[in-house]
Write an enzyme that holds these catalytic residues in place. Sequence first.
Site, short mmCIF file in Angstrom:
data_model
loop_
_atom_site.label_atom_id
_atom_site.label_comp_id
_atom_site.label_asym_id
_atom_site.label_seq_id
_atom_site.Cartn_x
_atom_site.Cartn_y
_atom_site.Cartn_z
N TYR A 77 0.80 10.84 -41.13
CA TYR A 77 1.66 10.11 -40.20
C TYR A 77 2.52 11.09 -39.41
O TYR A 77 2.69 10.94 -38.20
CB TYR A 77 2.54 9.13 -40.96
CG TYR A 77 1.77 8.10 -41.74
CD1 TYR A 77 1.31 6.94 -41.13
CD2 TYR A 77 1.44 8.31 -43.07
CE1 TYR A 77 0.57 6.00 -41.84
CE2 TYR A 77 0.71 7.38 -43.79
CZ TYR A 77 0.27 6.23 -43.17
OH TYR A 77 -0.47 5.32 -43.86
N ASN A 83 -3.12 -2.10 -36.79
CA ASN A 83 -4.36 -1.67 -36.15
C ASN A 83 -5.42 -2.77 -36.19
O ASN A 83 -5.93 -3.10 -37.25
CB ASN A 83 -4.87 -0.42 -36.87
CG ASN A 83 -6.27 -0.05 -36.44
OD1 ASN A 83 -6.68 -0.36 -35.32
ND2 ASN A 83 -7.00 0.58 -37.31
N CYS A 110 -8.05 4.29 -39.47
CA CYS A 110 -6.71 4.37 -40.03
C CYS A 110 -6.74 4.79 -41.50
O CYS A 110 -5.73 5.19 -42.06
CB CYS A 110 -5.98 3.04 -39.88
SG CYS A 110 -6.87 1.65 -40.57
N HIS A 111 -7.91 4.67 -42.12
CA HIS A 111 -7.98 5.06 -43.53
C HIS A 111 -7.93 6.57 -43.70
O HIS A 111 -7.80 7.06 -44.80
CB HIS A 111 -9.26 4.51 -44.15
CG HIS A 111 -10.51 4.99 -43.50
ND1 HIS A 111 -10.97 4.46 -42.30
CD2 HIS A 111 -11.38 5.95 -43.84
CE1 HIS A 111 -12.09 5.09 -41.97
NE2 HIS A 111 -12.36 6.00 -42.88
N GLU A 125 -16.82 9.26 -47.34
CA GLU A 125 -16.90 10.29 -46.31
C GLU A 125 -16.90 11.68 -46.92
O GLU A 125 -16.77 12.67 -46.21
CB GLU A 125 -15.73 10.13 -45.34
CG GLU A 125 -15.80 8.81 -44.56
CD GLU A 125 -14.62 8.66 -43.61
OE1 GLU A 125 -13.70 9.49 -43.65
OE2 GLU A 125 -14.64 7.69 -42.83
#
Length: 123
Positions: A39, A61, A69-70, A101
Amino acid sequence: MKEYSNNRSFDLTACPVSPFAEKLYRLLQTVPAGRVTTYGDLAKALGCRSNRAVGQALARNPFAPEVPCHRVVAWNGTLGGFMGHRAGITLAKKKLLLRNEGIRIVGSAIVDFPAIRHRFFTS
DNA sequence: AACCTGACGGACA
DNA sequence: CTGTCCGCCAGGT
């Protein structure tokens, strides 16, 4: 349908957002899979001195997961600080998304966080 | 315009 | 470790 004429992969026509949020989302989309950001980094890159403002925009979002956003975690590489998650996105789901990921997580901390932390400013 | 909220971050007890 | 408190500022009401 989505329009990509301006390097956006989210539909602002169907879901208009504030200019601040649009900037934020576009910036966030430059973070590739397998990397994360914070952030504070997003705020700094936007020239915004309030990390809370960033968190507030991300909380609303409407373009997940096009806007990833994750991939935004706390400044110290932990997923904690997620008090009062909204929009049905749970901490567990984020863990799964990130692990999918290739990001390794132990407890609530990202493994080797500094190495996979995306940097907006070349250094 | 005034007020409230917050997926933060830091300081402190 | 946990819990409070506070500064930050954009957006919603």
